[in-house]
Design an enzyme around this catalytic site. Structure first.
Site, PDB file in Angstrom:
ATOM      1  N   HIS A 163       0.736  -1.178  -0.057  1.00 28.63           N
ATOM      2  CA  HIS A 163       0.000   0.063   0.136  1.00 28.63           C
ATOM      3  C   HIS A 163       0.851   1.117   0.062  1.00 28.63           C
ATOM      4  CE1 HIS A 163      -2.144  -3.164   2.301  1.00 28.63           C
ATOM      5  NE2 HIS A 163      -3.324  -2.467   1.705  1.00 28.63           N
TER       6      HIS A 163
ATOM      7  N   ASP B 116       2.398   1.770   3.281  1.00 28.35           N
ATOM      8  CA  ASP B 116       3.331   0.769   3.822  1.00 28.35           C
ATOM      9  C   ASP B 116       4.769   1.073   3.621  1.00 28.35           C
ATOM     10  OD1 ASP B 116       1.231  -0.782   4.419  1.00 28.35           O
ATOM     11  OD2 ASP B 116       1.328  -2.051   2.733  1.00 28.35           O
TER      12      ASP B 116
ATOM     13  N   MET C 166       2.603  -5.863  -7.845  1.00 28.40           N
ATOM     14  CA  MET C 166       1.540  -5.239  -7.491  1.00 28.40           C
ATOM     15  C   MET C 166       1.228  -4.238  -6.418  1.00 28.40           C
ATOM     16  SD  MET C 166      -1.049  -5.277  -4.691  1.00 28.40           S
ATOM     17  CE  MET C 166      -1.708  -6.825  -3.880  1.00 28.40           C
TER      18      MET C 166
ATOM     19  N   GLU D 286     -11.369  -6.116  -5.160  1.00 25.91           N
ATOM     20  CA  GLU D 286     -10.911  -7.274  -3.981  1.00 25.91           C
ATOM     21  C   GLU D 286     -12.318  -6.975  -3.246  1.00 25.91           C
ATOM     22  OE1 GLU D 286      -7.404  -7.175  -1.880  1.00 25.91           O
ATOM     23  OE2 GLU D 286      -8.194  -8.670  -0.377  1.00 25.91           O
TER      24      GLU D 286
ATOM     25  N   LYS E 278     -14.957  -8.333  -0.023  1.00 19.42           N
ATOM     26  CA  LYS E 278     -14.833  -8.644   1.245  1.00 19.42           C
ATOM     27  C   LYS E 278     -16.107  -8.370   2.130  1.00 19.42           C
ATOM     28  CE  LYS E 278     -12.069  -8.598   5.444  1.00 19.42           C
ATOM     29  NZ  LYS E 278     -10.796  -8.042   6.069  1.00 19.42           N
TER      30      LYS E 278
ATOM     31  N   GLU F 131     -10.100 -13.340  -2.495  1.00 17.17           N
ATOM     32  CA  GLU F 131      -9.090 -13.746  -1.375  1.00 17.17           C
ATOM     33  C   GLU F 131      -9.779 -14.922  -0.567  1.00 17.17           C
ATOM     34  OE1 GLU F 131      -7.293 -10.951   1.270  1.00 17.17           O
ATOM     35  OE2 GLU F 131      -8.056 -12.034   3.026  1.00 17.17           O
TER      36      GLU F 131
ATOM     37  N   HIS G 263     -11.857 -14.240   2.435  1.00 17.52           N
ATOM     38  CA  HIS G 263     -13.042 -13.230   2.347  1.00 17.52           C
ATOM     39  C   HIS G 263     -14.414 -14.048   2.014  1.00 17.52           C
ATOM     40  CE1 HIS G 263     -10.514  -9.593   1.732  1.00 17.52           C
ATOM     41  NE2 HIS G 263     -10.007 -10.223   2.878  1.00 17.52           N
TER      42      HIS G 263
ATOM     43  N   ASP H  84      -5.445 -13.561  -3.564  1.00 18.62           N
ATOM     44  CA  ASP H  84      -4.966 -13.538  -2.228  1.00 18.62           C
ATOM     45  C   ASP H  84      -5.135 -14.753  -1.519  1.00 18.62           C
ATOM     46  OD1 ASP H  84      -4.076 -10.956  -2.760  1.00 18.62           O
ATOM     47  OD2 ASP H  84      -5.549  -9.921  -1.349  1.00 18.62           O
TER      48      ASP H  84
ATOM     49  N   ASP I 257     -11.701 -12.026  10.866  1.00 20.90           N
ATOM     50  CA  ASP I 257     -10.606 -12.007   9.505  1.00 20.90           C
ATOM     51  C   ASP I 257      -9.353 -12.374  10.235  1.00 20.90           C
ATOM     52  OD1 ASP I 257      -9.315 -11.479   7.357  1.00 20.90           O
ATOM     53  OD2 ASP I 257      -9.509  -9.250   7.715  1.00 20.90           O
TER      54      ASP I 257
ATOM     55  N   ASP J 292      -6.833 -14.286   8.409  1.00 22.65           N
ATOM     56  CA  ASP J 292      -5.525 -14.215   7.755  1.00 22.65           C
ATOM     57  C   ASP J 292      -4.256 -15.304   8.038  1.00 22.65           C
ATOM     58  OD1 ASP J 292      -6.431 -11.948   6.212  1.00 22.65           O
ATOM     59  OD2 ASP J 292      -5.746 -10.624   7.380  1.00 22.65           O
TER      60      ASP J 292
ATOM     61  N   ASP K 239      -1.738 -13.147   0.985  1.00 21.85           N
ATOM     62  CA  ASP K 239      -2.256 -12.077   2.020  1.00 21.85           C
ATOM     63  C   ASP K 239      -2.588 -12.444   3.433  1.00 21.85           C
ATOM     64  OD1 ASP K 239      -3.012  -9.536   2.941  1.00 21.85           O
ATOM     65  OD2 ASP K 239      -4.720  -9.374   1.941  1.00 21.85           O
TER      66      ASP K 239
HETATM   67  C1  GCO Z   1      -8.079  -7.397   4.352  1.00 21.68           C
HETATM   68  C2  GCO Z   1      -7.671  -7.263   2.840  1.00 21.68           C
HETATM   69  C3  GCO Z   1      -6.415  -6.286   2.720  1.00 21.68           C
HETATM   70  C4  GCO Z   1      -6.071  -6.243   1.062  1.00 21.68           C
HETATM   71  C5  GCO Z   1      -5.087  -5.174   0.819  1.00 21.68           C
HETATM   72  C6  GCO Z   1      -4.493  -4.931  -0.556  1.00 21.68           C
HETATM   73  O1  GCO Z   1      -8.730  -8.027   4.677  1.00 21.68           O
HETATM   74  O2  GCO Z   1      -7.480  -6.564   5.035  1.00 21.68           O
HETATM   75  O3  GCO Z   1      -7.490  -8.575   2.264  1.00 21.68           O
HETATM   76  O4  GCO Z   1      -5.223  -7.127   3.038  1.00 21.68           O
HETATM   77  O5  GCO Z   1      -5.843  -7.323   0.384  1.00 21.68           O
HETATM   78  O6  GCO Z   1      -5.520  -4.083   1.282  1.00 21.68           O
HETATM   79  O7  GCO Z   1      -5.657  -4.583  -1.102  1.00 21.68           O
HETATM   80 MN    MN Z   2      -6.611  -9.093   0.493  1.00 20.89          MN
HETATM   81 MN    MN Z   3      -8.284  -9.922   3.926  1.00 20.02          MN
END
Ligand code: GCO
Ligand code: MN
Ligand code: MN
Length: 394
Positions: A55, A58, A89, A188, A190, A224, A227, A252, A262, A264, A294
């Protein structure tokens, strides 16, 4: 003995925010010291990744001065050159700053919507400068807690206008081309988190939305695992739909328990079987985009364990890729599949496009309905073979 060493052709990528995650959560403070972007690039090179994504913030803090920005970017470029790590990306942080508390492109405040465009154009410039070919839009704050105050039709219109504006920006600056080459956008979806409900909450919803844009050829999706899984949906089916439409621009990878927050988690950490079918799909169809993880390490990890996390994501992918090859080569599995999909050719005349005569013949045809209902399909046997394959006893 198989070799599960990640190689550039596997296109394994991580975000600065993934291995760089410091373990803050809604209940607790950071547990790991922050690494600089340069240190993260070196960590990724050490574990064998191909690329790093980021990002805007970041890399460059939101309040950096122009000279600070230039220094950060040149240090980062040097780290990339020193390690051979690439930037496939980039994306915009449109969710952390309090300005985005009611969304970015869908905020009710026109000043915030304009600021979101301003910020994204600068972030696109930064991404392109570092070589990004895919630009991701994850609308984390694009949603509501209450529908009392925001009209979903207006919000959808604003989001469309923003993407149309930014597509023109990309074309106008020679970053992309109307035939879809050059920089592409990947949307993307979610379902929720951090908003109570996020607009366009599934990959399928995004695919429908893309067709309403001025430049649909420039826009695909970035599904993702976590998601669709959070929503209790079958992720693979969404990926397949995206692939079918030529819209799987990025993916992702991570893992997640259904119905949980969430999480991850490391790829394959929760549901190995789903991960297997996903890897098998991507490899079988010849997906050649990034395999982006991700995900982030457990909050209990130190940086040695963060490296184990990153290595684990890639290693699990490569093991599952090998399992997919075994599945395709396994004669017992293939014989069961042949039995399940057997075709004696008697319906050939009814297949394909509509013809009036075909429809008439089909309407007149007499089916042995009880026989259709009697025919078993050995999915139990097949699935057990998959389980045994995954458990390593085949
Ligand atoms: C989340 C998302 C993010 C995006 C990221 C890139 O659940 O926080 O998956 O990690 O993928 O902002 O666009
Ligand atoms: Mn993501
Ligand atoms: Mn995510």
């Amino acid at each position: 003995m198989a070799n599960y060493t990640p190689k550039p052709e596997h296109k394994f990528t991580f975000g600065l925010w993934t291995v760089g995650n410091i373990g803050r959560d809604p209940f607790g403070e950071p547990v790991r010291p922050a690494l600089s972007p340069v240190e993260i690039v070196h960590l990724l090179a050490e574990v064998g990744a191909w690329g790093v994504n980021f990002h805007d913030n970041d890399l460059v803090p939101i309040d950096a001065t122009p000279s600070q920005r230039d220094k950060i970017v040149s240090d980062f470029k040097k780290a990339l050159a020193d390690t051979g790590i690439v930037v496939p990306m980039a994306t915009t942080n449109l969710f952390s700053d309090p300005a985005f508390r009611d969304g970015a492109f869908t905020s009710n405040d026109p000043k915030v919507r304009a600021y979101a465009l301003h910020k994204t154009m600068h972030a696109i410039d930064l991404g392109v400068e570092l070589g990004a070919k895919i630009y991701v839009f994850w609308g984390g704050r694009e949603g509501t807690e209450t529908d009392a105050g925001k009209n979903p039709l207006e919000a959808g219109k604003w989001f469309r206008e923003a993407l149309n504006f930014l597509s023109e920006y990309v074309l106008d600056n020679g970053y992309g081309a109307a035939d879809g080459s050059g920089l592409k956008f990947a949307l993307e979806a979610k379902p929720n988190e951090p908003r109570g409900d996020i607009y366009l909450s599934t990959t399928g919803a995004m695919l429908g939305f893309i067709e309403t844009l001025d430049h649909p050829e420039m826009v695909g999706v970035n599904p993702e695992v976590a998601h669709e899984t959070m929503a209790g949906l079958n992720f693979l089916h969404h990926v397949a739909q995206a692939w079918d439409r030529g819209k799987l621009f990025h993916i992702d990878l991570n893992d997640q328990g259904i119905g949980r927050y969430d999480q991850d988690f490391r790829f394959g950490a929760v549901n190995l079987k789903s991960a297997f079918f996903l890897v098998k799909f991507l490899e079988d169809v010849g997906y050649d985009g990034s395999r982006h993880f991700d995900a982030h390490a457990y909050r209990t990890a130190d940086y040695e364990d963060v490296k184990a996390f990153a290595r684990g994501c890639m290693r699990t992918y490569l093991i599952l890729k090998e399992k997919a090859e075994q599945f395709n080569a396994d004669s017992e599995i293939q014989a069961l599949l042949a039995e399940i999909t057997a075709d004696d050719g008697s319906m050939d005349g009814f297949k394909g496009a509509y013809l009036a005569e075909k429809a008439a013949a089909l309407k007149a045809y007499t089916f042995d309905r009880p026989a259709l209902g009697r025919r078993g399909q050995p999915y139990e046997r097949l699935d057990q073979l998959v389980v045994e394959l995954l458990l390593g006893v085949r």
